[in-house]
Design a protein around this motif. Sequence first.
Motif, PDB file in Angstrom:
ATOM      1  N   SER A 649       0.824  -1.147  -0.132  1.00 37.86           N
ATOM      2  CA  SER A 649       0.150   0.166  -0.050  1.00 37.86           C
ATOM      3  C   SER A 649       0.927   1.229  -0.041  1.00 37.86           C
ATOM      4  O   SER A 649       2.135   1.121   0.476  1.00 37.86           O
ATOM      5  CB  SER A 649      -0.892   0.142   1.123  1.00 37.86           C
ATOM      6  N   TYR A 651       0.279   5.723   0.355  1.00 34.42           N
ATOM      7  CA  TYR A 651      -0.634   6.903   0.566  1.00 34.42           C
ATOM      8  C   TYR A 651       0.380   8.273   0.442  1.00 34.42           C
ATOM      9  O   TYR A 651       1.365   8.339   1.058  1.00 34.42           O
ATOM     10  CB  TYR A 651      -1.165   6.834   1.937  1.00 34.42           C
ATOM     11  N   GLN A 663      -4.892  14.214  -2.161  1.00 30.78           N
ATOM     12  CA  GLN A 663      -4.561  12.879  -1.588  1.00 30.78           C
ATOM     13  C   GLN A 663      -4.632  11.742  -2.416  1.00 30.78           C
ATOM     14  O   GLN A 663      -5.573  11.942  -3.417  1.00 30.78           O
ATOM     15  CB  GLN A 663      -5.494  12.343  -0.309  1.00 30.78           C
ATOM     16  N   ASN A 665      -4.027   7.152  -2.639  1.00 37.82           N
ATOM     17  CA  ASN A 665      -3.729   6.179  -1.929  1.00 37.82           C
ATOM     18  C   ASN A 665      -4.155   4.992  -2.891  1.00 37.82           C
ATOM     19  O   ASN A 665      -4.941   5.034  -3.597  1.00 37.82           O
ATOM     20  CB  ASN A 665      -4.184   5.761  -0.498  1.00 37.82           C
TER      21      ASN A 665
END
Length: 690
Positions: A649, A651, A663, A665
């Motif tokens: 992952s 972000y 933002q 992610n």
Amino acid sequence: MKQPCYSQIFFLLSLFLFGCCLVPDFALGAQDLTVNWQHLDSKDEDNEDNYWLNYTLNLNQEVTEVISLQESIRYTSKWAQKSDSEGLHPALQFGLLSDIFALDIFYYATEQRNSNQSNTSRRNGEVSWRSTWDKPLWPVLRASIGLDAMDDDETPHLAKTDEETHSAGVDWDLDIFSLYYNYQWQERHDFVQQSQRESTNQFGRVEASQNFWQNRLMIGFSQQYTESFEDSVYKVGAGGIVPIQHVLSQVLHGLDNTPVNTLPGDLTSAPLLHDGDLATTSGIFTNGIDSPPHNFALRVDYNQIDRVYMYTVDDESSQAAAFVFALYGSNNGTDWLPLAGTVPFTYNATEQRFELDTSGYAQQLWLKVVITNSSLQQVDFSEIEIFELMTSSDDRLALSSKSTSAITDFNFSARLSQRSTLSYSLNYNRGGYSSGNDFRHFNQVGELKWLADAISLSASISEARDQDGDRSETLKRSYNASLGLSPLNSVTMNFGLGRTDKFEGTQRHSVEQEISFYTTLMPYPDLDATCDLLYHDTAYDAGGQNLRDYSGNIIVSARLLPTLNADWKTDYRYLKGALGYENYGSDLIINWRPSDTLSLMTTGKSHWQDGVSTSDGVMMRATLSPVAAIQVSLGYDYDHSSEVTNKYSAYASWALGSYFTLQGNGDYTTRPTENDWQVSIQLTGRFTSQ
């Protein structure tokens, strides 16, 4: 594609703007505008590609020193490959505050358009009044009126309801005595089901407390009474069946793989699962790797329950087949009888809920639904409802129910010396459930404490007598003693002994014995540890399998360096009995922050049951903030439970000036059967002025 009802939307906008114009100098009010754009693309079973748009405007004005006005309007839009929806949600709140009274008027509306479902409208308003005079021995008065209506644009309607609520109350402080009273009347119409429900609720309480002899003696007393009436009329449906919804008195939740025996602390209250909000998540979810399984204990008050509806936040049709439910019943909330190892159910995609068939079982005080298996994908739950299916040969079915509760409380505390205290409390609750069963619950506890500089002693005796309807009276009598020691400032220890005898009628049912030890150590300022050991033994006089429960855990926290912290936890539990097992495992958490711009975290876990590994996992996180406006986080998760999964992952957040934040992610998950990925980009703007 269905179109929204623009005339109603324009009416709501006009109402909103009219409220804004009531303020002569509108620009001087506080203003808050938030805009959010989000795009989610993923590869999974549904190959989702979603877009969200959200605009929220909040206004707050002080019209005069005593009048305030708040307005808000929110617009939401969602587009997906198979459906799209949009909604408009204005709200208006008017407040008037004086030295005599306070008046609040609140109005909320929502218009929702859905491409695959009915367009819906909802109106909700409330007017509340309360006294604000601050005079000794003067009562505080309050009253309110609320309206709630909902319908859709179908012909004929698929959903159309309205609800009206009136309430009034008083709080009166008379020095030693305090009086409380509240009255509520509610009427609800369901025009689609052609049903009507009218209910009244009354609550009254008087309490008093006083200290004597320079606080050496304290005596308290309270008496409260609750009464509820409900009259309902239902249209009989196809086959002469009428679904009757019952109120959930209480819902408990916990992760417990011993559903037959519930120990204190295994289950905790979950009020968000029965608050009437079907859309908002309760914070409780399954993801296929939870161990032990989920337990949902439902207080049903001996009503016949034929259906249990468990609502999900999203449509989980593709995940429902992986779920397995079991059912248990109990008359005390601690000892459970297995009713069904597998409960038949269907998933209603329109209502977004699991519909469990629980018919055919004897009436219980508690029902417990246990999810023994779930899908690997996360499923969020929002609400639980319970229904009884009645039959009638008439076109209409009229029902009446009544529930009452009268609770008497008495307690006193006496300081016998500078080091010893004696206390006693009594609680007696008598009344009747809405199911028609009468009940009597009697509890009393006496405790003696002695406290010195480095030692403390306590001993207590408690007794609980319960009788529901024609069932035999149950008695639970407990004896407990504890010794606390603090030989050093850095060491604290506590030893406990307990015994509980349970009776059903005149026959003893079981004997429980418990030994506990708890200690905390802090040998160094940067090192502390706790150790908790428990032995619990349950011996049944007849017809039961004796159980012995050994459990313990050790937690160590250390600051190895000024920038490096470590936490280690190990736990062990051995349950010896018909459903016995042996669990043990360890968890390690390491946090390292070498600088203000970089932090690293690593966790590892390993758990076994009966010598077989049940879950192993590693999680690593790295967070970097090269400048104040930018933050980046990278992560890796490894989990080996029912199958091996690897998840990568990332972000990132970037503050674009004072008003915008970007933002992003994404994650990529590998499994033996398939690989999934998803990427989300979100832009948020926030504009505020005073």
